[in-house]
Write a protein that holds these residues in place. Structure first.
Motif, PDB file in Angstrom:
ATOM      1  N   GLY A 172       8.115  19.052  -7.606  1.00  0.00           N
ATOM      2  CA  GLY A 172       8.282  19.007  -6.157  1.00  0.00           C
ATOM      3  C   GLY A 172       6.951  19.055  -5.423  1.00  0.00           C
ATOM      4  N   THR A 173       6.043  19.913  -5.895  1.00  0.00           N
ATOM      5  CA  THR A 173       4.722  20.026  -5.280  1.00  0.00           C
ATOM      6  C   THR A 173       3.939  18.739  -5.460  1.00  0.00           C
ATOM      7  OG1 THR A 173       4.736  22.396  -5.765  1.00  0.00           O
ATOM      8  CG2 THR A 173       2.617  21.411  -5.208  1.00  0.00           C
ATOM      9  N   SER A 174       4.044  18.139  -6.636  1.00  0.00           N
ATOM     10  CA  SER A 174       3.371  16.876  -6.910  1.00  0.00           C
ATOM     11  C   SER A 174       3.835  15.778  -5.964  1.00  0.00           C
ATOM     12  CB  SER A 174       3.622  16.455  -8.359  1.00  0.00           C
ATOM     13  OG  SER A 174       3.182  15.137  -8.598  1.00  0.00           O
ATOM     14  N   LEU A 175       5.115  15.735  -5.666  1.00  0.00           N
ATOM     15  CA  LEU A 175       5.637  14.707  -4.770  1.00  0.00           C
ATOM     16  C   LEU A 175       5.053  14.842  -3.368  1.00  0.00           C
ATOM     17  CD1 LEU A 175       9.367  14.734  -5.931  1.00  0.00           C
ATOM     18  CD2 LEU A 175       7.751  12.849  -6.201  1.00  0.00           C
ATOM     19  N   VAL A 176       4.921  16.085  -2.880  1.00  0.00           N
ATOM     20  CA  VAL A 176       4.327  16.303  -1.553  1.00  0.00           C
ATOM     21  C   VAL A 176       2.879  15.827  -1.551  1.00  0.00           C
ATOM     22  CG1 VAL A 176       3.623  18.052   0.129  1.00  0.00           C
ATOM     23  CG2 VAL A 176       5.859  18.217  -0.972  1.00  0.00           C
ATOM     24  N   VAL A 177       2.134  16.181  -2.597  1.00  0.00           N
ATOM     25  CA  VAL A 177       0.727  15.778  -2.696  1.00  0.00           C
ATOM     26  C   VAL A 177       0.612  14.256  -2.798  1.00  0.00           C
ATOM     27  CG1 VAL A 177      -1.372  15.936  -4.087  1.00  0.00           C
ATOM     28  CG2 VAL A 177       0.048  17.966  -3.738  1.00  0.00           C
ATOM     29  N   THR A 178       1.511  13.637  -3.548  1.00  0.00           N
ATOM     30  CA  THR A 178       1.505  12.186  -3.690  1.00  0.00           C
ATOM     31  C   THR A 178       1.682  11.504  -2.340  1.00  0.00           C
ATOM     32  OG1 THR A 178       2.338  12.246  -5.962  1.00  0.00           O
ATOM     33  CG2 THR A 178       2.713  10.220  -4.720  1.00  0.00           C
ATOM     34  N   VAL A 179       2.605  12.018  -1.534  1.00  0.00           N
ATOM     35  CA  VAL A 179       2.821  11.442  -0.203  1.00  0.00           C
ATOM     36  C   VAL A 179       1.552  11.565   0.639  1.00  0.00           C
ATOM     37  CG1 VAL A 179       4.096  11.656   1.963  1.00  0.00           C
ATOM     38  CG2 VAL A 179       5.311  11.831  -0.216  1.00  0.00           C
ATOM     39  N   ALA A 180       0.942  12.751   0.654  1.00  0.00           N
ATOM     40  CA  ALA A 180      -0.245  12.983   1.485  1.00  0.00           C
ATOM     41  C   ALA A 180      -1.420  12.098   1.038  1.00  0.00           C
ATOM     42  CB  ALA A 180      -0.642  14.457   1.423  1.00  0.00           C
ATOM     43  N   ASN A 181      -1.709  12.101  -0.253  1.00  0.00           N
ATOM     44  CA  ASN A 181      -2.830  11.309  -0.756  1.00  0.00           C
ATOM     45  C   ASN A 181      -2.593   9.804  -0.578  1.00  0.00           C
ATOM     46  OD1 ASN A 181      -4.198  13.583  -1.524  1.00  0.00           O
ATOM     47  ND2 ASN A 181      -3.812  13.361  -3.706  1.00  0.00           N
ATOM     48  N   SER A 182      -1.358   9.382  -0.834  1.00  0.00           N
ATOM     49  CA  SER A 182      -1.055   7.956  -0.728  1.00  0.00           C
ATOM     50  C   SER A 182      -1.127   7.477   0.715  1.00  0.00           C
ATOM     51  CB  SER A 182       0.327   7.666  -1.321  1.00  0.00           C
ATOM     52  OG  SER A 182       0.366   7.984  -2.699  1.00  0.00           O
ATOM     53  N   LEU A 183      -0.738   8.327   1.664  1.00  0.00           N
ATOM     54  CA  LEU A 183      -0.877   7.973   3.078  1.00  0.00           C
ATOM     55  C   LEU A 183      -2.337   7.713   3.422  1.00  0.00           C
ATOM     56  CD1 LEU A 183       1.625  10.419   4.835  1.00  0.00           C
ATOM     57  CD2 LEU A 183       1.609   7.927   5.061  1.00  0.00           C
ATOM     58  N   ALA A 184      -3.207   8.624   2.978  1.00  0.00           N
ATOM     59  CA  ALA A 184      -4.638   8.458   3.254  1.00  0.00           C
ATOM     60  C   ALA A 184      -5.182   7.213   2.563  1.00  0.00           C
ATOM     61  CB  ALA A 184      -5.404   9.698   2.797  1.00  0.00           C
ATOM     62  N   GLY A 185      -4.835   7.038   1.291  1.00  0.00           N
ATOM     63  CA  GLY A 185      -5.326   5.887   0.542  1.00  0.00           C
ATOM     64  C   GLY A 185      -4.820   4.567   1.096  1.00  0.00           C
ATOM     65  N   ALA A 186      -3.521   4.508   1.444  1.00  0.00           N
ATOM     66  CA  ALA A 186      -2.951   3.269   1.972  1.00  0.00           C
ATOM     67  C   ALA A 186      -3.576   2.912   3.316  1.00  0.00           C
ATOM     68  CB  ALA A 186      -1.437   3.400   2.117  1.00  0.00           C
ATOM     69  N   ALA A 187      -3.769   3.917   4.186  1.00  0.00           N
ATOM     70  CA  ALA A 187      -4.381   3.652   5.486  1.00  0.00           C
ATOM     71  C   ALA A 187      -5.804   3.125   5.319  1.00  0.00           C
ATOM     72  CB  ALA A 187      -4.380   4.933   6.326  1.00  0.00           C
ATOM     73  N   ALA A 188      -6.542   3.731   4.385  1.00  0.00           N
ATOM     74  CA  ALA A 188      -7.927   3.295   4.167  1.00  0.00           C
ATOM     75  C   ALA A 188      -7.977   1.890   3.585  1.00  0.00           C
ATOM     76  CB  ALA A 188      -8.639   4.283   3.245  1.00  0.00           C
ATOM     77  N   HIS A 189      -7.138   1.605   2.596  1.00  0.00           N
ATOM     78  CA  HIS A 189      -7.117   0.266   1.993  1.00  0.00           C
ATOM     79  C   HIS A 189      -6.696  -0.784   3.023  1.00  0.00           C
ATOM     80  CE1 HIS A 189      -7.891   0.661  -2.369  1.00  0.00           C
ATOM     81  NE2 HIS A 189      -7.430   1.887  -2.232  1.00  0.00           N
ATOM     82  N   ALA A 190      -5.675  -0.452   3.837  1.00  0.00           N
ATOM     83  CA  ALA A 190      -5.193  -1.411   4.830  1.00  0.00           C
ATOM     84  C   ALA A 190      -6.245  -1.682   5.895  1.00  0.00           C
ATOM     85  CB  ALA A 190      -3.912  -0.886   5.477  1.00  0.00           C
ATOM     86  N   SER A 191      -7.011  -0.653   6.267  1.00  0.00           N
ATOM     87  CA  SER A 191      -8.029  -0.833   7.298  1.00  0.00           C
ATOM     88  C   SER A 191      -9.185  -1.717   6.809  1.00  0.00           C
ATOM     89  CB  SER A 191      -8.581   0.521   7.749  1.00  0.00           C
ATOM     90  OG  SER A 191      -9.304   1.145   6.692  1.00  0.00           O
ATOM     91  N   ILE A 192      -9.397  -1.709   5.501  1.00  0.00           N
ATOM     92  CA  ILE A 192     -10.492  -2.512   4.938  1.00  0.00           C
ATOM     93  C   ILE A 192     -10.051  -3.941   4.672  1.00  0.00           C
ATOM     94  CG2 ILE A 192     -11.982  -2.802   2.919  1.00  0.00           C
ATOM     95  CD1 ILE A 192     -12.038   0.269   2.705  1.00  0.00           C
ATOM     96  N   GLY A 193      -8.904  -4.086   4.013  1.00  0.00           N
ATOM     97  CA  GLY A 193      -8.490  -5.431   3.599  1.00  0.00           C
ATOM     98  C   GLY A 193      -7.181  -5.899   4.179  1.00  0.00           C
ATOM     99  N   GLY A 194      -6.598  -5.135   5.111  1.00  0.00           N
ATOM    100  CA  GLY A 194      -5.315  -5.518   5.657  1.00  0.00           C
ATOM    101  C   GLY A 194      -4.185  -5.198   4.695  1.00  0.00           C
ATOM    102  N   ILE A 195      -2.984  -5.649   5.031  1.00  0.00           N
ATOM    103  CA  ILE A 195      -1.825  -5.376   4.185  1.00  0.00           C
ATOM    104  C   ILE A 195      -0.937  -6.609   4.146  1.00  0.00           C
ATOM    105  CG2 ILE A 195      -0.630  -4.309   6.156  1.00  0.00           C
ATOM    106  CD1 ILE A 195       0.847  -2.537   4.120  1.00  0.00           C
ATOM    107  N   ASP A 196      -0.519  -6.978   2.967  1.00  0.00           N
ATOM    108  CA  ASP A 196       0.390  -8.106   2.789  1.00  0.00           C
ATOM    109  C   ASP A 196       1.802  -7.572   3.005  1.00  0.00           C
ATOM    110  OD1 ASP A 196       2.071 -10.123   1.820  1.00  0.00           O
ATOM    111  OD2 ASP A 196       0.577 -10.818   0.379  1.00  0.00           O
ATOM    112  N   ILE A 197       2.311  -7.722   4.233  1.00  0.00           N
ATOM    113  CA  ILE A 197       3.590  -7.103   4.594  1.00  0.00           C
ATOM    114  C   ILE A 197       4.763  -7.668   3.792  1.00  0.00           C
ATOM    115  CG2 ILE A 197       5.253  -6.739   6.468  1.00  0.00           C
ATOM    116  CD1 ILE A 197       2.898  -6.492   8.372  1.00  0.00           C
TER     117      ILE A 197
END
Length: 250
Positions: A172-197
Motif C-alpha cells: 500500500g505504501t509503495s502504491l502511494v509513492v509510485t503515484v507521487a513519483n510518477s506524477l513528478a516524472g510524467a510532468a517533467a517528461h511531458a514538459s520536455i518532450g510533450g505527450i502523445d495523447i
C-alpha cells in the motif's frame, strides 16, 4: 498499431493487478521494441499508466493499508529526485537508456525469483527509518525520472528489508509513492518532450481495466507461482531488450 498498444496495455495492466508491481519495466521496452514508439513517448505513457493503475489499486488500502509517515518521507525525497532523473535522461542516448533498462530488468527478475521475507515487525519502527526512507526515495525517484518506471518492484523489497514493514503495508505504501513519483516524472517528461495523447489513452485505459480484473484474479492464484511467472517474463524481456539494443552497436 493502436490494436497492439491496447493489447500491451491489457498485458501490462494484468501483470500489475496480479503481482502489484512491474508495469513500467515491461511497458517501456515493449512499446519501444514491439510498437516502435520513441523512448521519450514510451516513458511518458508508462508513467501516466503507473499513476492511473496505482491510484486505482491504492483506494481500497487508504484506511489501514498505508504507512503514511513512511510514504510521505519516501515521496518527499523521491519527487525532486525524479525531476533530476528526468533532466539526466535528456542527456543520454537512447541505446544507453535501453541497456540500462535491460540491466535493471535482469536485477529485478533475479530478485523476484527469491522470496521477499516479511520481516516485519510487530509494529516497531526501524530506529533509523527516516534516513532509510529518504535514501529509498532518492534512489527510486532517480529511476522514475531516468527510466520512466514507477518503481514498485524496487520499493516493496526496500520497505520490507530496510524499514521492516509488513508486506501488506509495504504494498500500500509503495502504491502511494509510485503515484507521487510518477506524477513528478510524467510532468517533467511531458514538459520536455510533450505527450502523445492518443498513445497514452490507448495504453492507459485498458491497463486500468486489466489491473482491476487481475487484482481480483490474484486472490485465487498461488502467490509463489505468480511471482515466479512474473520473474521469468521480466528476464525474457530483459534478454531480448539487451540483445536487440547491443547487436546493432557491435
Amino acid at each position: 498499431m493502436t490494436f497492439l498498444v491496447i493489447a500491451l496495455g491489457v498485458v501490462v495492466g494484468a501483470v500489475m493487478g496480479l503481482v502489484g508491481a512491474g508495469g513500467g519495466i515491461i511497458s517501456v521496452p515493449a512499446l519501444v521494441g514491439l510498437v516502435g514508439v520513441p523512448v521519450a513517448d514510451a516513458m511518458t505513457a508508462s508513467l501516466v499508466m503507473a499513476i492511473a493503475s496505482a491510484s486505482t489499486a491504492v483506494v481500497p488500502r487508504l484506511r489501514g493499508g498505508v504507512d503514511w509517515p513512511v510514504a510521505a518521507a519516501v515521496s518527499a525525497a523521491g519527487i525532486p529526485a525524479a525531476l533530476v532523473g528526468t533532466a539526466v535522461n535528456t542527456l543520454l542516448p537512447q541505446p544507453l537508456l535501453l541497456i540500462g533498462f535491460g540491466a535493471l530488468m535482469l536485477i529485478a527478475g533475479v530478485r523476484m525469483l527469491r522470496p521477499i521475507p516479511d520481516n516485519a515487525s510487530r509494529g516497531e519502527r526501524h530506529p533509523r527509518w527516516l534516513i532509510h526512507a529518504v535514501l529509498i526515495g532518492l534512489g527510486v525517484g532517480m529511476l522514475t525520472g531516468l527510466l520512466g518506471v514507477g518503481g514498485g518492484f524496487v520499493i516493496v523489497p526496500a520497505l520490507t528489508l530496510l524499514l521492516r514493514l509488513p508486506m501488506k503495508l509495504a504494498i500500500g505504501t509503495s502504491l502511494v509513492v509510485t503515484v507521487a513519483n510518477s506524477l513528478a516524472g510524467a510532468a517533467a517528461h511531458a514538459s520536455i518532450g510533450g505527450i502523445d495523447i492518443p498513445l497514452t489513452v490507448a495504453f492507459t485505459v485498458p491497463a486500468m481495466i486489466a489491473s482491476l480484473l487481475g487484482a481480483r484474479l490474484a486472490g485465487k492464484l498461488p502467490g509463489k507461482g505468480l511471482q515466479i511467472g512474473f520473474a521469468v517474463l521480466v528476464l525474457v524481456i530483459a534478454v531480448v531488450t539487451l540483445v536487440v539494443t547491443i547487436i546493432p552497436l557491435t
